[in-house]
Design an enzyme around this catalytic site. Structure first.
Site, PDB file in Angstrom:
ATOM      1  N   LYS A  82      22.889  23.075  -0.989  1.00  0.00           N
ATOM      2  CA  LYS A  82      21.706  22.590  -0.283  1.00  0.00           C
ATOM      3  C   LYS A  82      21.550  21.099  -0.574  1.00  0.00           C
ATOM      4  CE  LYS A  82      16.722  23.702  -0.014  1.00  0.00           C
ATOM      5  NZ  LYS A  82      15.687  24.602  -0.588  1.00  0.00           N
ATOM      6  N   SER A 160      13.282  27.236   2.616  1.00  0.00           N
ATOM      7  CA  SER A 160      13.839  25.991   3.127  1.00  0.00           C
ATOM      8  C   SER A 160      15.370  25.927   3.055  1.00  0.00           C
ATOM      9  CB  SER A 160      13.268  24.804   2.349  1.00  0.00           C
ATOM     10  OG  SER A 160      13.594  24.891   0.972  1.00  0.00           O
ATOM     11  N   SER A 184      12.048  29.788  -1.021  1.00  0.00           N
ATOM     12  CA  SER A 184      13.070  29.122  -0.208  1.00  0.00           C
ATOM     13  C   SER A 184      14.484  29.649  -0.375  1.00  0.00           C
ATOM     14  CB  SER A 184      13.053  27.615  -0.494  1.00  0.00           C
ATOM     15  OG  SER A 184      11.895  27.030   0.047  1.00  0.00           O
TER      16      SER A 184
END
Length: 458
Positions: A82, A160, A184
């Site tokens: 990420k 996220s 997330s």
């Protein structure tokens, strides 16, 4: 009504890939080439690739396997990050347009370096909600990766850690790392039918990881199996002897389910029914299922609804210099509004939240008393993308609804594993979240391994 499970086959996970390296039926360079070919078939999953580094690492791994000296059980396995993690030579955008041209990181984040030394092949940086501040995964700057199991129409990936979840679900990489401040990792894992592990906040180093809310931030993997998450945990925790990946039996293992959570009308029927089916399977394998209220979990839900989200003032404090600058105009308007909403958050309310958090953490540990808490990961399946892009009010309502059942675990620092629990009538995955008190990550992962094994049986 029951639905088929979306469990990904163990033959597709990272440890199976490493077994192929060991047998000589594949090698890290070939695996990397195949992975890069799949990247070209999807849109908006990766923000950047580090192909030169990846091939260098893959060739080194291939030499180690040929010599019979792998650096770890996951040597040569591709991993994606990420874009909150520093990867040397790549800018860390945090999904924000204002950080597109930031100076590339000079050093790997601590966890990136640990897994690189274990031989894993870093292939690139995955997409996310701007600053990791949404549970839906939409990003107007870098695009929104589509949920690969949304065949009827484009659906959200969850956030996220959107790109990380899609990269695993779409078969691009077997493991991708994410961050989790309010859900997330667990939310996109549930929406995409993969495994997501939110670790306790202090289990893994956050050095070199772009923050959101210092009290609540955690990191963890999205994987195709619990055993892969355990293998990652072995490396990051420095266990020189790999954990036994043979699942233990569930006989006598206690799981606590609050019926009022399942009976809430906001929980979609497929989510509830699939979780109940899973509980029935666990019970047939000897698990003890306690169906009774959890006062601590209910009190935490109520606290968040009445007092607000602890992460909001912490995120505002982090980003206030940006919000007070002209560059704020370049932010996603929805993220900017959410950050700005905490500008007047009362200090007394923040202190009360910190105090209540400490009290409720102890209360839930005492309540569980060795049991694991089971809830749905999310109350609903992945919603369609287009309406959320078009309607700001719908976006706000859906974001809050999506985060509702993961926020308590974040506030209480409960490590949690989201497992696929089934699908709805359209084939959209649902998730089951197993949580434990803070610091009991390894015990949780071992229990999740046993649960997964039971659910995989015909």
């Amino acid at each position: 009504m029951s639905y088929a499970s979306p469990q990904l086959p163990l033959e597709a996970d990272a440890l199976a890939m490493a077994d192929a390296f060991a047998s000589g039926s594949s090698d890290p360079v070939k695996a990397l080439e195949e992975m890069l070919a799949r990247v070209a078939e999807v849109d908006d999953v990766f923000i950047s690739l580090c192909s030169a580094r990846a091939f260098r690492e893959a060739h080194s791994s291939a030499a180690r396997w040929k010599a019979g000296q792998p650096a770890s059980a996951l040597d040569g396995v591709p991993i994606a990050w990420k874009d909150m993690f520093d990867v040397a030579g790549s800018p860390t955008t945090a999904g924000a347009a204002v950080r597109r041209d930031i100076t590339p990181a000079l050093l790997d984040a601590n966890v990136v370096g640990l897994l690189a030394r274990a031989g894993m092949v870093s292939v690139g940086k995955t997409n996310l909600s701007e600053f990791a501040y949404s549970g839906l995964g939409l990003n107007p700057h870098f695009g929104t990766p589509h949920n690969p199991v949304g065949f009827d129409q484009p659906r959200i990936p969850g956030g996220s850690s959107s790109g990380s979840a899609v990269a695993v679900a779409a078969g691009i990489v077997p493991i991708a790392m994410g961050t989790d401040t309010a859900g997330s990792i667990r939310i996109p894992a549930a929406f995409n039918g993969v495994v997501g592990f939110r670790s306790s906040c202090r289990r893994y180093s956050r050095e070199g990881v772009f923050p959101l809310a210092h009290t609540l931030d955690s990191v963890g993997p999205l994987t195709r199996s619990v055993r892969d998450a355990l293998a990652i945990d072995d490396i990051l925790c420095g266990r020189t002897k790999s954990t036994s990946l043979i699942p233990r039996g569930l006989a006598g293992q206690r799981f606590w389910v609050d019926p009022s959570v399942l009976d809430d009308p906001r929980v979609e029927p497929a989510v509830r029914d699939n979780l109940l089916n899973c509980l029935s399977v666990l019970k047939t394998h000897g698990a003890q299922i306690d169906l009774r209220p959890s006062p601590a979990f209910q009190a935490t839900l109520h606290l968040i609804e009445q007092q607000g989200w602890l992460g909001a003032p912490e995120a505002f404090a982090l980003h206030q210099p940006l919000l007070d600058s002209e560059a704020a105009a370049r932010l996603d308007p929805r993220v900017r509004r959410r950050l700005e909403s905490a500008r007047t958050f009362p200090a007394s309310q923040l202190v009360n939240l910190y105090s209540a958090r400490d009290r409720l953490q102890q209360q839930i540990a005492d309540e569980l008393d060795g049991a694991f808490l089971i809830t749905p990961s999310v109350s609903h399946v992945a919603p369609p993308l287009a309406p959320l892009e078009a309607d700001d009010e719908l976006f706000v309502r859906t974001n809050l609804a999506t985060l509702r059942l993961t926020m308590p675990g974040s506030l209480l620092d409960l490590p949690g594993v989201s497992l696929p629990s089934g699908c709805d009538a359209l084939g959209l995955p649902t998730g089951m979240l197993i949580s434990a008190p803070a610091g009991e990550d390894f015990r949780l992962l071992r229990a999740a391994l046993a649960v997964e094994a039971a659910l995989r049986q015909p």
